[in-house]
Design a protein around this motif. Structure first.
Motif, PDB file in Angstrom:
ATOM      1  N   UNK A 370       9.323  -3.810 -11.080  1.00 48.96           N
ATOM      2  CA  UNK A 370       8.388  -4.574 -10.263  1.00 48.96           C
ATOM      3  C   UNK A 370       8.999  -5.927  -9.915  1.00 48.96           C
ATOM      4  N   UNK A 371       9.303  -6.179  -8.636  1.00 46.86           N
ATOM      5  CA  UNK A 371       9.818  -7.491  -8.258  1.00 46.86           C
ATOM      6  C   UNK A 371       8.695  -8.519  -8.357  1.00 46.86           C
ATOM      7  N   UNK A 372       9.078  -9.810  -8.439  1.00 41.21           N
ATOM      8  CA  UNK A 372       8.035 -10.831  -8.570  1.00 41.21           C
ATOM      9  C   UNK A 372       7.353 -11.071  -7.222  1.00 41.21           C
ATOM     10  N   UNK A 373       8.063 -10.824  -6.109  1.00 43.01           N
ATOM     11  CA  UNK A 373       7.467 -11.042  -4.783  1.00 43.01           C
ATOM     12  C   UNK A 373       6.472  -9.936  -4.460  1.00 43.01           C
ATOM     13  N   UNK A 374       5.245 -10.300  -4.112  1.00 43.27           N
ATOM     14  CA  UNK A 374       4.255  -9.254  -3.833  1.00 43.27           C
ATOM     15  C   UNK A 374       4.558  -8.482  -2.549  1.00 43.27           C
ATOM     16  N   UNK A 375       5.397  -9.056  -1.653  1.00 41.96           N
ATOM     17  CA  UNK A 375       5.681  -8.349  -0.396  1.00 41.96           C
ATOM     18  C   UNK A 375       6.836  -7.360  -0.537  1.00 41.96           C
ATOM     19  N   UNK A 376       7.441  -7.252  -1.712  1.00 42.74           N
ATOM     20  CA  UNK A 376       8.557  -6.318  -1.874  1.00 42.74           C
ATOM     21  C   UNK A 376       8.025  -4.917  -2.184  1.00 42.74           C
ATOM     22  N   UNK A 377       8.615  -3.876  -1.574  1.00 42.82           N
ATOM     23  CA  UNK A 377       8.168  -2.515  -1.834  1.00 42.82           C
ATOM     24  C   UNK A 377       8.605  -2.053  -3.224  1.00 42.82           C
ATOM     25  N   UNK A 378       7.863  -1.105  -3.806  1.00 43.06           N
ATOM     26  CA  UNK A 378       8.234  -0.593  -5.127  1.00 43.06           C
ATOM     27  C   UNK A 378       8.318   0.925  -5.093  1.00 43.06           C
ATOM     28  N   UNK A 379       8.917   1.492  -6.167  1.00 41.82           N
ATOM     29  CA  UNK A 379       9.053   2.944  -6.268  1.00 41.82           C
ATOM     30  C   UNK A 379       7.681   3.583  -6.473  1.00 41.82           C
ATOM     31  N   UNK A 380       7.570   4.858  -6.093  1.00 41.22           N
ATOM     32  CA  UNK A 380       6.285   5.558  -6.157  1.00 41.22           C
ATOM     33  C   UNK A 380       5.706   5.551  -7.570  1.00 41.22           C
ATOM     34  N   UNK A 381       6.582   5.684  -8.596  1.00 42.73           N
ATOM     35  CA  UNK A 381       6.086   5.820  -9.961  1.00 42.73           C
ATOM     36  C   UNK A 381       5.323   4.591 -10.437  1.00 42.73           C
ATOM     37  N   UNK A 382       5.657   3.403  -9.890  1.00 41.00           N
ATOM     38  CA  UNK A 382       4.974   2.194 -10.371  1.00 41.00           C
ATOM     39  C   UNK A 382       4.025   1.617  -9.314  1.00 41.00           C
ATOM     40  N   UNK A 383       3.775   2.379  -8.245  1.00 42.00           N
ATOM     41  CA  UNK A 383       2.863   1.894  -7.213  1.00 42.00           C
ATOM     42  C   UNK A 383       1.473   1.596  -7.770  1.00 42.00           C
ATOM     43  N   UNK A 384       1.006   2.473  -8.690  1.00 40.58           N
ATOM     44  CA  UNK A 384      -0.329   2.272  -9.251  1.00 40.58           C
ATOM     45  C   UNK A 384      -0.413   0.959 -10.022  1.00 40.58           C
ATOM     46  N   UNK A 385       0.674   0.621 -10.724  1.00 37.33           N
ATOM     47  CA  UNK A 385       0.680  -0.631 -11.498  1.00 37.33           C
ATOM     48  C   UNK A 385       0.691  -1.824 -10.549  1.00 37.33           C
ATOM     49  N   UNK A 386       1.520  -1.728  -9.514  1.00 40.98           N
ATOM     50  CA  UNK A 386       1.594  -2.830  -8.561  1.00 40.98           C
ATOM     51  C   UNK A 386       0.239  -3.065  -7.891  1.00 40.98           C
ATOM     52  N   UNK A 387      -0.434  -1.965  -7.526  1.00 36.78           N
ATOM     53  CA  UNK A 387      -1.744  -2.089  -6.894  1.00 36.78           C
ATOM     54  C   UNK A 387      -2.713  -2.803  -7.832  1.00 36.78           C
ATOM     55  N   UNK A 388      -2.628  -2.467  -9.125  1.00 37.80           N
ATOM     56  CA  UNK A 388      -3.541  -3.081 -10.091  1.00 37.80           C
ATOM     57  C   UNK A 388      -3.262  -4.580 -10.226  1.00 37.80           C
ATOM     58  N   UNK A 389      -1.971  -4.952 -10.243  1.00 37.83           N
ATOM     59  CA  UNK A 389      -1.641  -6.378 -10.351  1.00 37.83           C
ATOM     60  C   UNK A 389      -2.113  -7.122  -9.103  1.00 37.83           C
TER      61      UNK A 389
END
Lengths: 445, 332
Positions: A370-389
């Motif tokens: 997970x990059x610190x920038x919210x505008x950076x894309x992430x891998x599918x496996x951690x998308x759910x975590x990014x959405x929660x953050x």
């Protein structure tokens, strides 16, 4: 005066020489706490060299991204970076180095590891200039989400930030979305719904929760997060800071302990969780022998090599318990610059450079973290975590940021283990913790 | 003072001896103390060049750090940054800490219980192996576990004792449906003790056997002729003639047992992901967690205080052991 005494005299002289040697070798070691000032980092750094001690080892996905960034940095600025890919023990090696004049110019690590070593001991330079430095035409203080910085996690005693994060980690309750699509469609939002899900899983013959009970830090997440759900972010730290121990009498504290007790007594934890050795239980979970696992955002990377074919990683947040806003756990990985470094400007510039979107995107898509920038894309496996953050109104640190010397390892973990491994009840746990905490502050106050 | 005492002793021995009354002997002794024979002088000259380098290195690398540790143990210090002098507070706190007491208790368990088991087994093996055919091979086989890194045993423990591990898989066909929780927190330390007995016995057997092999065979022949039983042979020949080897082994074990750390670290807590359960801590683990747990602000003062206490413990025990084991070495 006999012969031995005369020998002693020559040996004593030798010892004197030896002592003199050692004291000169450690010269200037004790004048450690040098408060550095903020520096202007905008000028040219061409021809300057910095020493970087990395927490990554050669070949790790994150290392590849950082190495590529360093190559670009050298080309763009003309500065030279000499890197030691040391691995996670870099923060332990940093402690003795800080007592000498031979310090690295730049180090990275998790906030949890760097804070006790360099942040809270006043050994880091203030990085205020980095936060006002612009990457991709935006100042870094705007690139990093406000909710990450607003709780002051990066601030030292002087009120200035000493760390610049480039990546984050979080946690969630993980499951295989290919096997349990219903959880992806409608994840349990409250504790009651969560218990319902567990009951259904149990009735269907699947072990509901896998847990490596020998890792005290994992066990602690259940109680700590329950308390944060009931009393809000920062409430565990406030509980620990109470020297009288009376805070343990609060009803929410007992309630949080009861939630953990319910999981244990309800038989929701996979049998054998209390007598196995990491990573046995998470392997079993990745094999599909248990449905859920509360663990970090590194779970897809860590279990990817042995997960059953077709395993589709997804997660939901620790369920809510009261009307308090549910904060998301966010731990930081980032750079710090030792105050004694003589190459402040290029070191701080490199710290800023990693926040360019090019490398932030690479961290998300290539290193799959997970990059610190919210505008950076992430891998599918951690998308759910990014959405929660992204959705969470506030964030909290692992163990709510408690780093008092020995508190977690010697006071909290042993008793919390007893609760989670079914050896004491919620009431016993609260009683024991209260007494132990009073004693802790008597000894360490 | 010491001179006059010596004079007195010299006189007394001289009185008793047959050639007493010779004042020459007396003066020559005193003379040698002042000027010394040429050998003595040479010896004195060589002391500094020969002992010096080793002594300087030893002082720089061991004595100075040890004194430094004592100094640090009087402070509250996070490893870097400001040091706060707190006197003996760290020691007081350690003695009040239940966890230190129990960790220290575990160290004593290793020292005495595991130590006793190792020496009884090693001695028994020595006696068995002495007369056995192919004893060289057997000796290598039992020594082998000592060569293996303790980390391997820590990892193996998982394979063997996990709920779905080897032991339970073997027990299942025998009808054991509810096997013991091998790796539960309370069982880890006993497992560590058993592992240590298995891995260390071979090492001491090898040393003891070297001592037993030194005994000339005619003593055994004498025993046979005198009709001594196996026990008498042990009591009157083997034990007295290997006593000094035995004493050295006891000291070696004392020193190494107080420092046992890595096997505890890898048995529980595993792969650096955490700290082992407190039930299995030894004094060395306690020291490490205080300084380097990585989960909280390091407490170097408390850590060094417990290290200094461990050093004091080893010193006292070694001195006591040497006293208890002191016998006149039998020359043969």
């Amino acid at each position: 005066m006999g012969k031995p005494a005369r020998h002693l005299r020559s040996l004593a002289a030798l010892m004197g020489v030896a002592l003199a040697l050692t004291t000169t070798a450690c010269g200037g070691a004790t004048d450690a706490s040098t408060m550095a000032d903020t520096v202007d980092i905008s000028g040219s750094i061409s021809g300057q060299t910095i020493n970087y001690w990395s927490m990554w080892k050669d070949g790790e996905p994150q290392q590849k991204v950082i190495a590529a960034a360093i190559a670009d940095f050298e080309k763009e600025t003309g500065a030279k970076v000499s890197v030691q890919w040391q691995g996670r023990s870099n923060s332990e090696k940093l402690v003795p180095a800080l007592n000498t004049n031979n310090v690295p110019d730049l180090v990275d690590g998790t906030l949890a590891k760097l804070a006790p070593v360099i942040g809270e001991t006043g050994q880091a330079s203030p990085l205020t200039s980095v936060y006002s430095y612009k990457v991709d035409d935006t100042s870094i203080s705007e690139v990093i989400p406000q909710k990450f910085t607003s709780n002051g996690a990066f601030k030292g005693e002087d009120g200035q930030p000493w760390m610049v994060p480039y990546s984050v980690s979080s946690d969630g309750i993980w499951f295989d979305a290919a096997k349990h699509p219903e959880l992806k469609d409608k994840p349990p939002a409250t504790w009651d719904e969560f218990i319902n899900v567990l009951d259904k899983l149990k009735a269907s013959g699947t072990a509901p929760i896998a847990a490596d009970g020998d890792i005290a830090g994992y066990n602690a997440t259940w109680f700590v997060t329950s308390l944060l759900r009931l009393k809000g972010a920062g409430s565990f730290k406030a509980l620990v800071e109470d020297k009288s121990g009376d805070a343990w009498d609060a009803p929410e504290v007992l309630e949080a302990a009861r939630k953990v007790e319910n999981l244990v007594k309800g038989g929701y934890l996979n049998s054998g969780y209390n007598a196995s050795k990491f990573p046995a239980q998470q392997q079993l979970w990745a094999n599909g022998d248990a449905a859920l696992m509360l663990n970090g955002s590194w779970t897809p990377t860590e279990t990817g090599s042995y997960a059953v074919p077709g395993f589709e990683y997804s997660s939901f947040q620790f369920p809510a318990m009261s009307d308090k806003p549910a904060s998301a756990r966010v731990d930081f990985i980032g750079f710090a610059v030792p105050a004694k470094s003589k190459n402040q400007v290029p070191a701080q510039r490199l710290a800023a450079f990693m926040l360019n979107s090019k490398y932030q995107n690479a961290l998300g898509t290539e290193a799959k973290v997970l990059p610190v920038r919210p505008d950076a894309p992430v891998a599918a496996a951690v998308e759910s975590v990014k959405a929660a953050i992204d959705a969470a109104p506030a964030t909290h640190l692992q163990n709510d940021g408690v780093t008092f010397p020995g508190y977690m390892e010697k006071v909290f973990f042993p008793k919390d283990d007893e609760l989670f491994l079914g050896k004491s009840t919620a009431d016993e746990f609260v009683g024991k913790m209260k007494a132990a905490q009073i004693q802790y502050w008597k000894d360490n106050g | 003072m010491s001179l006059s005492l010596k004079d007195h002793r010299v006189n007394r021995t001289a009185d008793r001896g047959p050639e007493s009354g010779k004042p020459l002997q007396h003066t020559s002794r005193r003379g040698s103390q002042r000027g010394g024979s040429s050998i003595d002088v040479q010896r004195k000259k060589l002391l500094v060049p020969f002992v010096g380098p080793a002594f300087v290195l030893y002082t720089v690398l061991f004595i100075v750090p040890a004194l430094g540790a004592v100094w640090i143990s009087l402070h509250k210090w996070a490893g870097s940054g400001p040091m706060k002098f707190v006197g003996l507070d760290n020691y007081g706190r350690i003695f009040r800490d239940q966890l230190f007491i129990s960790s220290f208790g575990n160290t004593l368990l290793l020292l005495f219980v595991v130590g006793a088991a190792i020496f009884i087994l090693a001695f028994a093996l020595t006696l068995v192996l002495r007369d056995m055919a192919g004893k060289k091979i057997a000796r290598n086989v039992i020594f082998f576990p000592h060569l293996i890194n303790a980390l391997v045993f820590g990892v193996l423990a998982g394979f063997i004792f996990n709920p779905g591990g080897m032991v339970n898989s073997l027990l299942a066909p025998l009808g054991v449906t509810d096997p013991p929780k091998w790796l539960a927190q309370d069982n880890i330390f006993p497992l560590i003790m058993v592992t240590l007995v298995c891995t260390t016995t071979g090492y001491f057997t090898t040393i003891l056997m070297a001592g037993v092999d030194r005994i000339p065979p005619y003593y055994y022949e004498d025993c046979a002729l005198a009709g001594a039983t196996a026990f008498q042979r042990l009591r009157y020949v083997i034990l007295p003639l290997t006593w000094d080897v035995f004493g050295t082994c006891a000291v070696l074990w004392t020193i190494s047992s107080v420092k046992i750390f890595e096997i505890v670290w890898v048995f529980g807590g595993s792969s650096g992901a955490g700290v082992p359960p407190t039930q299995s801590w030894t004094a060395a683990v306690y020291t490490y967690v205080n300084a380097f747990s990585g989960q909280s602000t390091p407490a170097y003062g408390a850590a060094t205080a417990s290290a200094v206490l461990s050093l004091a413990l080893i010193s006292v025990l070694v001195v006591l052991l040497r006293r208890a084991m002191r016998r006149d070495a039998v020359e043969f």
